[in-house]
Design a protein around this motif. Structure first.
Motif, PDB file in Angstrom:
ATOM      1  N   GLY A  34      34.744  -3.216  54.552  1.00  0.00           N
ATOM      2  CA  GLY A  34      34.070  -2.214  55.365  1.00  0.00           C
ATOM      3  C   GLY A  34      33.767  -0.935  54.618  1.00  0.00           C
ATOM      4  N   THR A  35      34.249  -0.833  53.389  1.00  0.00           N
ATOM      5  CA  THR A  35      34.008   0.372  52.590  1.00  0.00           C
ATOM      6  C   THR A  35      33.151   0.061  51.366  1.00  0.00           C
ATOM      7  N   GLY A  36      32.675  -1.181  51.289  1.00  0.00           N
ATOM      8  CA  GLY A  36      31.922  -1.587  50.111  1.00  0.00           C
ATOM      9  C   GLY A  36      32.826  -2.139  49.013  1.00  0.00           C
ATOM     10  N   ARG A  37      34.114  -2.189  49.265  1.00  0.00           N
ATOM     11  CA  ARG A  37      35.082  -2.691  48.284  1.00  0.00           C
ATOM     12  C   ARG A  37      35.454  -4.130  48.637  1.00  0.00           C
ATOM     13  N   SER A  38      35.471  -5.005  47.653  1.00  0.00           N
ATOM     14  CA  SER A  38      35.834  -6.402  47.870  1.00  0.00           C
ATOM     15  C   SER A  38      37.346  -6.572  47.882  1.00  0.00           C
ATOM     16  N   VAL A  39      37.813  -7.372  48.843  1.00  0.00           N
ATOM     17  CA  VAL A  39      39.233  -7.676  48.972  1.00  0.00           C
ATOM     18  C   VAL A  39      39.375  -9.174  49.230  1.00  0.00           C
ATOM     19  N   PRO A  40      40.563  -9.740  48.976  1.00  0.00           N
ATOM     20  CA  PRO A  40      40.735 -11.172  49.245  1.00  0.00           C
ATOM     21  C   PRO A  40      40.614 -11.473  50.730  1.00  0.00           C
ATOM     22  N   ASN A  41      40.071 -12.629  51.030  1.00  0.00           N
ATOM     23  CA  ASN A  41      39.977 -13.114  52.409  1.00  0.00           C
ATOM     24  C   ASN A  41      41.316 -13.795  52.728  1.00  0.00           C
ATOM     25  N   ILE A  42      42.314 -12.967  53.040  1.00  0.00           N
ATOM     26  CA  ILE A  42      43.684 -13.446  53.176  1.00  0.00           C
ATOM     27  C   ILE A  42      43.814 -14.517  54.262  1.00  0.00           C
ATOM     28  N   GLY A  43      43.137 -14.342  55.371  1.00  0.00           N
ATOM     29  CA  GLY A  43      43.208 -15.327  56.448  1.00  0.00           C
ATOM     30  C   GLY A  43      42.744 -16.695  55.993  1.00  0.00           C
ATOM     31  N   ARG A  44      41.622 -16.715  55.304  1.00  0.00           N
ATOM     32  CA  ARG A  44      41.089 -18.005  54.831  1.00  0.00           C
ATOM     33  C   ARG A  44      41.986 -18.606  53.752  1.00  0.00           C
ATOM     34  N   GLN A  70      54.178 -33.018  45.608  1.00  0.00           N
ATOM     35  CA  GLN A  70      53.905 -31.619  45.256  1.00  0.00           C
ATOM     36  C   GLN A  70      54.707 -31.208  44.032  1.00  0.00           C
ATOM     37  N   GLY A  71      54.028 -30.521  43.115  1.00  0.00           N
ATOM     38  CA  GLY A  71      54.707 -29.874  41.997  1.00  0.00           C
ATOM     39  C   GLY A  71      55.119 -28.492  42.460  1.00  0.00           C
ATOM     40  N   MET A  72      54.481 -27.479  41.947  1.00  0.00           N
ATOM     41  CA  MET A  72      54.757 -26.109  42.389  1.00  0.00           C
ATOM     42  C   MET A  72      54.091 -25.872  43.744  1.00  0.00           C
ATOM     43  N   SER A  73      54.611 -24.906  44.492  1.00  0.00           N
ATOM     44  CA  SER A  73      54.025 -24.537  45.777  1.00  0.00           C
ATOM     45  C   SER A  73      52.620 -23.983  45.564  1.00  0.00           C
ATOM     46  N   PRO A  74      51.724 -24.178  46.548  1.00  0.00           N
ATOM     47  CA  PRO A  74      50.387 -23.608  46.402  1.00  0.00           C
ATOM     48  C   PRO A  74      50.457 -22.084  46.345  1.00  0.00           C
ATOM     49  N   ASN A  75      49.571 -21.513  45.559  1.00  0.00           N
ATOM     50  CA  ASN A  75      49.514 -20.046  45.473  1.00  0.00           C
ATOM     51  C   ASN A  75      48.073 -19.600  45.288  1.00  0.00           C
ATOM     52  N   SER A  76      47.817 -18.360  45.680  1.00  0.00           N
ATOM     53  CA  SER A  76      46.479 -17.778  45.555  1.00  0.00           C
ATOM     54  C   SER A  76      46.415 -16.941  44.292  1.00  0.00           C
ATOM     55  N   ILE A  77      45.316 -17.104  43.568  1.00  0.00           N
ATOM     56  CA  ILE A  77      45.146 -16.452  42.273  1.00  0.00           C
ATOM     57  C   ILE A  77      43.784 -15.775  42.245  1.00  0.00           C
ATOM     58  N   GLU A  78      43.732 -14.574  41.713  1.00  0.00           N
ATOM     59  CA  GLU A  78      42.471 -13.840  41.621  1.00  0.00           C
ATOM     60  C   GLU A  78      41.625 -14.363  40.464  1.00  0.00           C
ATOM     61  N   GLU A  79      40.326 -14.471  40.712  1.00  0.00           N
ATOM     62  CA  GLU A  79      39.329 -14.813  39.694  1.00  0.00           C
ATOM     63  C   GLU A  79      38.348 -13.646  39.666  1.00  0.00           C
ATOM     64  N   PRO A  80      38.686 -12.556  38.939  1.00  0.00           N
ATOM     65  CA  PRO A  80      37.909 -11.320  39.042  1.00  0.00           C
ATOM     66  C   PRO A  80      36.474 -11.421  38.530  1.00  0.00           C
ATOM     67  N   ILE A  81      36.212 -12.295  37.595  1.00  0.00           N
ATOM     68  CA  ILE A  81      34.861 -12.402  37.045  1.00  0.00           C
ATOM     69  C   ILE A  81      33.861 -12.831  38.111  1.00  0.00           C
ATOM     70  N   SER A  82      34.285 -13.730  38.994  1.00  0.00           N
ATOM     71  CA  SER A  82      33.371 -14.230  40.022  1.00  0.00           C
ATOM     72  C   SER A  82      33.632 -13.606  41.394  1.00  0.00           C
ATOM     73  N   ASN A  83      34.513 -12.596  41.456  1.00  0.00           N
ATOM     74  CA  ASN A  83      34.808 -11.906  42.701  1.00  0.00           C
ATOM     75  C   ASN A  83      35.317 -12.877  43.764  1.00  0.00           C
TER      76      ASN A  83
END
Length: 98
Positions: A34-44, A70-83
């Motif tokens: 809402g401020t023009g800043r990108s943030v992770p879509n945490i809900g999704r 399952q090996g390691m637990s799933p985790n979310s990782i940032e990919e800053p180049i592609s936003n």
């Protein structure tokens, strides 16, 4: 930008007992807060992480020589180049060929 899934084989053996690791990465575009800043879509991202159990149920529900877990637990990782962020699933497998 749409969501994408990328599957890669991180390692595996070609022996009579085949074992290895598969990486499943599901990419989710960042959203504007809402401020023009990108943030992770945490809900999704959380919705996708919650698919973990059903992924393994589906993989192991077929009449196959392969067993998945399952090996390691799933985790979310940032990919800053592609936003984007991606959820990483670590899938182990084994197949006995004799």
């Amino acid at each position: 930008i749409l969501e994408d899934a990328v599957i890669s084989s991180a390692k595996g053996t070609g022996d009579q007992i085949q074992q290895g690791t598969i990486k499943l990465n599901i990419y989710v575009p960042s959203i504007d807060n809402g401020t023009g800043r990108s943030v992770p879509n945490i809900g999704r991202l959380q919705d996708i992480e919650e698919l973990n159990e059903s992924i393994f149920e589906t993989l192991n529900s077929h009449d196959s020589d392969y067993k998945f877990w399952q090996g390691m637990s799933p985790n979310s990782i940032e990919e800053p180049i592609s936003n984007q962020y991606f959820v990483n699933f670590d899938i182990k497998f084994k197949r006995i060929t004799f």
